[in-house]
Design an enzyme around this catalytic site. Structure first.
Site, PDB file in Angstrom:
ATOM      1  N   TYR A  51       0.833  -1.204   0.000  1.00 27.99           N
ATOM      2  CA  TYR A  51       0.000   0.000   0.000  1.00 27.99           C
ATOM      3  C   TYR A  51       0.868   1.254   0.000  1.00 27.99           C
ATOM      4  O   TYR A  51       0.637   2.185  -0.780  1.00 27.99           O
ATOM      5  CB  TYR A  51      -0.939  -0.012   1.211  1.00 27.99           C
ATOM      6  N   LYS A  84       0.983   4.073  -2.961  1.00 28.09           N
ATOM      7  CA  LYS A  84       0.625   5.472  -2.721  1.00 28.09           C
ATOM      8  C   LYS A  84       1.823   6.399  -2.966  1.00 28.09           C
ATOM      9  O   LYS A  84       1.647   7.530  -3.424  1.00 28.09           O
ATOM     10  CB  LYS A  84       0.050   5.661  -1.318  1.00 28.09           C
TER      11      LYS A  84
END
Length: 139
Positions: free
Chosen positions: A122, A126
């Site tokens: 993640y 991002k």
């Protein structure tokens, strides 16, 4: 136009938008099916008279220690959070360049600039969204 994989939450948001006197439409689509993005955006432009703003907010996360992240976990997160986002930007960007105007908003998070335990894929995705946004802005 609201696009996502799960219809019920999309319908709830559409109802809230319509309660404010605005028009809302729903398209159930898995954005990781890259080949389906352009036809969906074409349909949106046809139905709504153009494509002026794209807000990329689709995202998934897998929470587990880095040493336990599988290739499937990695691909699920990166394909959704970064790859699909890029191709949505590309399809919308081409249309916006032809129109001479448009806005693209890519949602990152604090994880775009900060590492966090058990959020490896993640955080990487991002961070990629932040750099992709900077790069597209430079172009």
């Amino acid at each position: 136009m609201l696009i996502g994989r799960t219809e019920e939450p999309l319908r709830e948001v559409a109802a809230a938008i319509e309660a404010m006197g605005r028009r809302a439409m729903v398209d159930v689509l898995d954005l990781t099916a890259i080949g389906e993005i352009e036809p969906a955006f074409d349909a949106i432009a046809d139905d709504l008279g153009g494509l002026d703003i794209l807000v990329n907010s689709a995202g998934v996360q897998v929470i587990r220690p880095s040493v336990e992240v599988t290739e499937e976990d990695w691909d699920t997160v990166l394909d959704t959070n970064l790859k699909a986002l890029f191709f949505c930007c590309q399809v919308a960007g081409r249309r916006m360049l032809t129109q001479g105007a448009g806005k693209i908003i890519n949602l990152g998070s604090t994880f775009s600039v900060t590492g966090y335990p058990q959020f490896t894929a993640y955080c990487v995705s991002k961070g990629g969204v932040l750099q992709l946004t900077r790069t597209l802005a430079a172009e």
